[in-house]
Scaffold this motif. Structure first.
Motif, PDB file in Angstrom:
ATOM      1  N   GLN A 159      -4.076   9.720  -2.761  1.00 47.35           N
ATOM      2  CA  GLN A 159      -3.276   8.646  -2.180  1.00 47.35           C
ATOM      3  C   GLN A 159      -3.815   8.198  -0.827  1.00 47.35           C
ATOM      4  O   GLN A 159      -3.742   7.009  -0.495  1.00 47.35           O
ATOM      5  CB  GLN A 159      -1.814   9.086  -2.073  1.00 47.35           C
TER       6      GLN A 159
ATOM      7  N   ALA B  47      -5.012   4.428  -0.157  1.00 48.14           N
ATOM      8  CA  ALA B  47      -4.449   3.651   0.950  1.00 48.14           C
ATOM      9  C   ALA B  47      -5.548   3.020   1.791  1.00 48.14           C
ATOM     10  O   ALA B  47      -5.466   1.847   2.181  1.00 48.14           O
ATOM     11  CB  ALA B  47      -3.558   4.548   1.808  1.00 48.14           C
TER      12      ALA B  47
ATOM     13  N   THR C 128       0.816  -1.209   0.000  1.00 48.24           N
ATOM     14  CA  THR C 128       0.000   0.000   0.000  1.00 48.24           C
ATOM     15  C   THR C 128       0.853   1.263   0.000  1.00 48.24           C
ATOM     16  O   THR C 128       0.599   2.199  -0.768  1.00 48.24           O
ATOM     17  CB  THR C 128      -0.918   0.015   1.242  1.00 48.24           C
ATOM     18  N   PHE C 129       1.888   1.292   0.838  1.00 46.95           N
ATOM     19  CA  PHE C 129       2.607   2.540   1.076  1.00 46.95           C
ATOM     20  C   PHE C 129       3.913   2.688   0.298  1.00 46.95           C
ATOM     21  O   PHE C 129       4.354   3.816   0.061  1.00 46.95           O
ATOM     22  CB  PHE C 129       2.866   2.711   2.579  1.00 46.95           C
TER      23      PHE C 129
END
Length: 258
Positions: free
Chosen positions: A62, A66, A12-13
């Motif tokens: 974003q 996320a 995800t990050f």
């Protein structure tokens, strides 16, 4: 119980971090006027939104991505310890990557094209991205939040699920897709750029789409040009030297005459 950094969290990050690092590399490169597809003056004069607003818009998208990704990984997660089992072979990983690329391209082409042909969706949603008439790297994901959800987040989820890749593999796939998307919006034609060597869908190809004459063409993103070719929305172009330095992507003669 300590905080555990899982493959799902990394998937995800890490692409978010990759986005800002890779687009940051292009900030000083933007001063290389001899490799720009538009002059710096054109960027300042033609774009309809400030860079501060672009940064805020990308961060908002974003954050939404996320949250959705974490929910997706939570719902589809497997607690059976599959991560400790046999890892897929390189052939399997290559197949999964290729399937994911096809799925993502297919979803984005048809959603992107529909957002151009539906006047309501274009006016209220997709036109936000086209405020950047002269694209630059960190504006690649400057979209209306709903567009980011429909094109990028759902498209990414489908490519992940239908390819069968693991959360660990998704770290690399989504990082690669992020780099490719940033590169397509960088506004530069740099010598030795491997994306230009391996992909016909590149910064010049997508720049055509951001111009008024190309807004109904070159919808494909971020990897291949097949859907544009198959469905008649492919606009061929030539890359020519611009007076004053740099390059300009210009439609070929048959499109100039239309």
């Amino acid at each position: 119980m300590g905080f555990e950094v899982t493959d799902e969290l990394l998937g995800t990050f890490v692409p978010i971090l990759v986005y800002w690092v890779y687009s940051g590399i292009y900030i000083p490169l933007g001063s290389l006027e001899n490799y720009r597809l538009h002059s710096k003056k054109d960027e300042e004069d033609k774009n309809l939104v400030s860079k501060g607003t672009v940064v805020k818009g990308v961060i908002l998208q974003q954050v939404i991505q996320a949250v959705v990704a974490i929910i997706l990984f939570t719902v589809t997660g497997d607690d059976s310890g599959a991560a400790a089992g046999p890892q897929p072979s390189l052939i399997v990983l290559a197949r999964q990557f290729f399937i994911a690329m096809l799925v993502l391209d297919t979803w984005q082409y048809f959603m992107h094209r529909y957002m151009h042909h539906n006047k309501f969706l274009y006016r209220h949603i997709h036109s936000q991205h086209h405020r950047l008439v002269v694209p630059y790297a960190f504006g690649a994901l400057y979209n209306h939040p709903l567009e980011g959800l429909l094109l990028d987040t759902i498209g990414g989820a489908l490519s992940f699920l239908l390819s069968g890749m693991s959360p660990r593999a998704s770290i690399f796939f989504f990082s690669f897709a992020t780099i490719k998307t940033v590169d397509d919006h960088c506004g530069l034609w740099l010598p030795g750029n491997l994306f230009h060597l391996f992909f016909r869908n590149n910064s010049a190809y997508h720049d055509i789409h951001h111009q008024l004459y190309g807004s109904k063409y070159n919808f494909s993103q971020p990897f291949f040009v097949m859907w544009d070719k198959i469905l008649g929305t492919y606009m061929p172009y030539s890359l020519e030297r611009r007076a004053g330095g740099g390059f300009e992507a210009r439609p070929t003669k048959e499109f100039k005459d239309n």
